[in-house]
Design a protein around this motif. Structure first.
Motif, PDB file in Angstrom:
ATOM      1  N   UNK A 152      46.878  32.065  60.376  1.00 21.94           N
ATOM      2  CA  UNK A 152      45.959  30.944  60.529  1.00 21.94           C
ATOM      3  C   UNK A 152      45.603  30.375  59.160  1.00 21.94           C
ATOM      4  N   UNK A 153      46.051  29.145  58.859  1.00 23.77           N
ATOM      5  CA  UNK A 153      45.823  28.548  57.541  1.00 23.77           C
ATOM      6  C   UNK A 153      44.347  28.307  57.266  1.00 23.77           C
ATOM      7  N   UNK A 154      43.564  28.016  58.282  1.00 22.62           N
ATOM      8  CA  UNK A 154      42.121  27.818  58.083  1.00 22.62           C
ATOM      9  C   UNK A 154      41.459  29.125  57.667  1.00 22.62           C
ATOM     10  N   UNK A 155      41.875  30.230  58.287  1.00 26.15           N
ATOM     11  CA  UNK A 155      41.318  31.534  57.920  1.00 26.15           C
ATOM     12  C   UNK A 155      41.729  31.929  56.504  1.00 26.15           C
ATOM     13  N   UNK A 156      42.967  31.561  56.128  1.00 26.67           N
ATOM     14  CA  UNK A 156      43.414  31.873  54.769  1.00 26.67           C
ATOM     15  C   UNK A 156      42.622  31.080  53.741  1.00 26.67           C
ATOM     16  N   UNK A 157      42.403  29.788  54.005  1.00 28.16           N
ATOM     17  CA  UNK A 157      41.620  28.964  53.080  1.00 28.16           C
ATOM     18  C   UNK A 157      40.194  29.493  52.953  1.00 28.16           C
ATOM     19  N   UNK A 158      39.628  29.957  54.059  1.00 22.88           N
ATOM     20  CA  UNK A 158      38.284  30.525  54.014  1.00 22.88           C
ATOM     21  C   UNK A 158      38.246  31.786  53.169  1.00 22.88           C
ATOM     22  N   UNK A 159      39.294  32.611  53.299  1.00 21.94           N
ATOM     23  CA  UNK A 159      39.368  33.827  52.481  1.00 21.94           C
ATOM     24  C   UNK A 159      39.513  33.487  51.005  1.00 21.94           C
ATOM     25  N   UNK A 160      40.303  32.461  50.695  1.00 24.17           N
ATOM     26  CA  UNK A 160      40.478  32.043  49.302  1.00 24.17           C
ATOM     27  C   UNK A 160      39.156  31.515  48.741  1.00 24.17           C
ATOM     28  N   UNK A 161      38.430  30.751  49.547  1.00 26.35           N
ATOM     29  CA  UNK A 161      37.126  30.241  49.102  1.00 26.35           C
ATOM     30  C   UNK A 161      36.126  31.372  48.868  1.00 26.35           C
ATOM     31  N   UNK A 162      36.347  32.515  49.505  1.00 25.44           N
ATOM     32  CA  UNK A 162      35.431  33.645  49.354  1.00 25.44           C
ATOM     33  C   UNK A 162      35.691  34.498  48.131  1.00 25.44           C
ATOM     34  N   UNK A 163      36.683  34.154  47.317  1.00 23.52           N
ATOM     35  CA  UNK A 163      36.948  34.910  46.097  1.00 23.52           C
ATOM     36  C   UNK A 163      35.778  34.777  45.125  1.00 23.52           C
ATOM     37  N   UNK A 164      35.304  35.884  44.606  1.00 23.31           N
ATOM     38  CA  UNK A 164      34.180  35.900  43.664  1.00 23.31           C
ATOM     39  C   UNK A 164      34.547  36.751  42.449  1.00 23.31           C
ATOM     40  N   UNK A 165      33.996  36.368  41.319  1.00 24.47           N
ATOM     41  CA  UNK A 165      34.268  37.098  40.080  1.00 24.47           C
ATOM     42  C   UNK A 165      33.601  38.467  40.111  1.00 24.47           C
ATOM     43  N   UNK A 166      34.345  39.480  39.683  1.00 21.75           N
ATOM     44  CA  UNK A 166      33.803  40.827  39.537  1.00 21.75           C
ATOM     45  C   UNK A 166      33.737  41.152  38.052  1.00 21.75           C
ATOM     46  N   UNK A 167      32.529  41.423  37.533  1.00 24.21           N
ATOM     47  CA  UNK A 167      32.323  41.561  36.096  1.00 24.21           C
ATOM     48  C   UNK A 167      32.401  43.003  35.608  1.00 24.21           C
ATOM     49  N   UNK A 168      32.569  43.964  36.491  1.00 27.89           N
ATOM     50  CA  UNK A 168      32.692  45.347  36.073  1.00 27.89           C
ATOM     51  C   UNK A 168      34.121  45.698  35.695  1.00 27.89           C
ATOM     52  N   UNK A 169      34.397  46.981  35.420  1.00 26.40           N
ATOM     53  CA  UNK A 169      35.777  47.411  35.133  1.00 26.40           C
ATOM     54  C   UNK A 169      36.676  47.162  36.345  1.00 26.40           C
ATOM     55  N   UNK A 170      37.639  46.281  36.187  1.00 21.08           N
ATOM     56  CA  UNK A 170      38.476  45.862  37.310  1.00 21.08           C
ATOM     57  C   UNK A 170      39.576  46.877  37.585  1.00 21.08           C
ATOM     58  N   UNK A 171      39.881  47.051  38.872  1.00 22.87           N
ATOM     59  CA  UNK A 171      40.922  48.006  39.305  1.00 22.87           C
ATOM     60  C   UNK A 171      42.268  47.292  39.324  1.00 22.87           C
ATOM     61  N   UNK A 172      42.803  46.998  38.146  1.00 23.31           N
ATOM     62  CA  UNK A 172      44.081  46.295  38.065  1.00 23.31           C
ATOM     63  C   UNK A 172      45.213  47.125  38.675  1.00 23.31           C
ATOM     64  N   UNK A 173      45.379  48.327  38.176  1.00 24.76           N
ATOM     65  CA  UNK A 173      46.508  49.162  38.609  1.00 24.76           C
ATOM     66  C   UNK A 173      46.395  49.510  40.088  1.00 24.76           C
ATOM     67  N   UNK A 174      45.184  49.807  40.552  1.00 26.77           N
ATOM     68  CA  UNK A 174      45.018  50.181  41.956  1.00 26.77           C
ATOM     69  C   UNK A 174      45.397  49.030  42.889  1.00 26.77           C
TER      70      UNK A 174
END
Length: 665
Positions: A152-174
């Motif tokens: 569902x493209x509408x659900x995907x766009x909603x998920x993309x809009x929900x991206x928020x910055x995380x300022x702590x140590x990021x889990x890149x490798x995980x």
């Protein structure tokens, strides 16, 4: 059409090399000889060499040039843009680490890298991934799955809009490991990583069995001035003597000026304009500051990265607890409190001294409107602990004294009740902060008071006879010694100062002081009052308040509010507010900082990935040992190398045929 390896153009030098070979090719001249017996000798001695001859139209030359050109073209790894040719399943990894909040310039104007990345992901889904199922992963304290096999493209766009910055140590490798695991058993899948490429170094690459590509979202390097460190320390004995030290740096390529403002409890204390040199950290001091509960150092101007533009420090600690001691005279207790770091105000209860001892307190202003002229007035100011040594006279049970007793942690020694003799026995100590590091072995307690307060549990017993109770009443600590210190030799024991220090620390631990500085997403131990019914993290200052970060409810466990909390993920100053059933609130200050690595943009290495055990379907996208980097979105990169290799083989076969026929061309 696109090219992945422009460096391979160096192989194009083979083209003029082939031409030079033909220009320097030896050419033999036909010679008439008188006898065939001389034929061998003529071949050895009578030959002519004509270098720099005029190039002739030879088929073999053109075939060799064509083969070399095709090899150069193949080494450049060209690809064609084919609309709508995506895999059946596309796993999108969205880098939401702190560096993605940086402001950059784009064709649409000023925007954060995160906002630009969201637009790029939407374009990718509408173009190349329009027939694909989409799984969206974001990089946080741990991998976060925002969409799984979503069509569902509408659900995907909603998920993309929900991206928020995380300022702590990021889990890149995980996060990369999760993306690899999600596509390990699939035959028609690919992974696309959207990032600014500022990843922490990782020597062990994550292995993928499907094609992996990287979409860079960088823009121009933003200008950043960073407050790297900030701290407060008292100087001397005066409350007004505090000093601050700050360390500030910049990523600018030349000298820049930065104005910083220092606030104390939201009141501007001082401002300075600092000259910052590139590649150097500047240490700046601030002297003669008044006492404040919360200090804030802040840059006056905005820059490309706002997470490190403010820093907080706290001027209140357990060592500055104010204790009000009501006693008819107990030097041992008073000195033990002072040795524990408390500021003691002594008030006599026998009427012989109607004011506090000026040798132990700096507060000389008292309330003149006392309820009873025989009772000393209540000292002005707030107290962290009230200690009553002995029985409480009736005059201290009413008026402002009663109000003070109700709202302040209370420690009573002796008190009212029937006097009973000690039954003797060995001291039995329960596990409690008051009994830490003490045994009370060999201590004589004398006459005891027979009373059992409803608010507490016994923490020390003499045999089966309780002598010390601890607990809470209306959310405030209560401690009761069922004996007088004058009837005991406890003050003479070397454990007495330790026990007084334990009691002071436990009873003042919930006074709403600063809990320190924590990195975003870290764990913090919070003192929780026993009668707390709800608690929340309230943003009060800094980036959290500027970006309207919402309040968060505290974590709960089976017993209620958990004493181990996960601090908010947004930098700033927070108040951890607790509330009991009566509506009374208790507040703790806590500063949240961003991971300092996210402000370091000198390491542009990107994610470390590799491809192992390729499947047969990977030939559609080419054999790539590492992730290819390209900036376009909405199109699929279809490799031409297999076709070019086949054409090169055909040219070689044709050239072999020429030699096999043995004809001069």
């Amino acid at each position: 059409m696109g090219v992945q390896s422009w460096l391979s153009l160096w192989f194009g030098l083979t083209l003029p090399a082939i031409v030079l070979m033909y220009m320097f090719k030896r050419k033999y001249v036909d010679t008439t000889v008188p006898s065939h017996l001389l034929w061998d000798r003529v071949l050895r001695n009578l030959e002519a060499n004509r270098p720099w001859q005029k190039l002739q139209n030879r088929l073999l030359l053109w075939l060799q040039l064509l083969a070399a050109a095709l090899m150069v073209f193949a080494l450049m790894q060209p690809f064609m843009q084919v609309s709508g040719g995506g895999s059946a399943h596309v796993v999108i990894v969205a880098d939401t680490s702190g560096s993605m909040s940086a402001q950059i310039s784009s064709a649409e104007g000023e925007a954060t890298r995160l906002a630009l990345m969201q637009e790029r992901i939407k374009e990718y889904v509408k173009g190349q991934g329009r027939r694909s199922e989409i799984t969206l992963l974001s990089v946080g304290a741990s991998p976060v799955t925002l969409a799984a096999h979503e069509s569902d493209r509408a659900a995907i766009d909603k998920a993309v809009d929900g991206l928020r910055t995380y300022y702590g140590p990021a889990a890149y490798r995980e996060t990369l490991s999760l993306a690899s695991a999600l596509t390990r058993e699939e035959t028609d899948a690919e992974v696309v990583i959207f990032t600014d490429s500022y990843w922490k170094p990782d020597t062990a690459p994550i292995a993928f069995q499907v094609p992996v590509s990287v979409e860079k979202v960088q823009g121009e390097l933003p200008h950043n001035v960073s407050i790297d460190q900030f701290g407060i320390s008292p100087k001397g004995d005066a409350d007004s003597s505090y000093a601050a030290v700050a360390v500030i740096s910049t990523n600018a390529k030349k000298s820049v000026s930065a104005e910083v403002n220092l606030y104390g409890d939201e009141q501007l204390l001082t401002s300075k304009v600092l000259e910052l040199e590139p590649g150097k950290k500047l240490t700046e001091s601030f002297a003669n500051l008044p006492f404040a509960e919360v200090y804030r150092l802040e840059l006056s101007q905005e820059d490309g990265y706002a997470a490190d533009n403010a820093s907080f420090a706290f001027g209140l600690g357990h060592g500055s607890s104010r204790v009000l001691l009501l006693t008819s005279g107990n030097l041992f207790l008073e000195k033990a409190l002072q040795l524990s770091g408390a500021e003691v105000t002594r008030v006599a209860m026998d009427g012989s001294d109607g004011k506090k001892d000026e040798n132990t307190s700096k507060d000389k202003d008292v309330d003149k409107d006392s309820v009873n002229s025989d009772v000393p007035p209540v000292p002005e100011g707030e107290f962290d602990l009230l200690v009553i040594d002995g029985s409480i006279p009736d005059g201290f049970r009413q008026g402002k004294w009663a109000d003070l007793t109700a709202k302040t942690p209370l420690w009573t020694i002796g008190g009212e009740g029937t006097k009973v003799g000690s039954q003797g026995g060995r001291p039995v100590l329960a596990k409690h902060p008051v009994t830490a590091y003490v045994t009370l072995s060999g201590v004589y307690f004398g006459t005891l008071v027979d009373q059992a307060p409803a608010w507490g549990e016994p923490v020390i017993k003499l045999g089966d006879q309780p002598i010390v109770y601890a607990g809470t009443e209306s959310g405030r600590p209560r401690l009761s010694f069922n004996f007088l210190l004058q009837d005991s030799d406890l003050p003479l024991s070397p454990e007495f100062p330790v026990m007084v220090s334990n009691a002071l620390e436990w009873m003042t631990s919930g006074k709403g002081s600063g809990l320190g500085r924590y990195m975003a997403g870290a764990q913090a131990d919070i003192p929780i009052a026993a009668d707390t019914v709800k608690a929340a993290w309230i943003p009060k200052s800094g980036l959290a308040l500027a970006d309207s970060f919402p309040a968060e409810d505290a974590l709960r466990n089976e017993q209620g509010i958990s004493p181990v909390q996960i601090v908010p993920e947004y930098p700033g100053l927070y108040a951890f507010e607790q509330q009991n059933e009566a509506g009374e609130k208790l507040k703790f200050w806590l500063a949240v900082t961003a991971d300092p690595y996210e402000a370091d943009w000198s390491n542009d290495q990107g994610p470390t990935v590799s491809q192992s055990a390729p499947t047969s379907d990977e030939s559609k996208a080419g054999d790539r040992d590492q992730a290819s980097e390209r900036s376009g979105a909405g199109n699929r990169a279809s490799s031409l190398m297999p076709w070019l290799a086949a054409l090169a083989l055909a040219v070689i076969a044709a050239e072999w045929g020429v030699y096999q026929r043995g004809r001069s061309i």
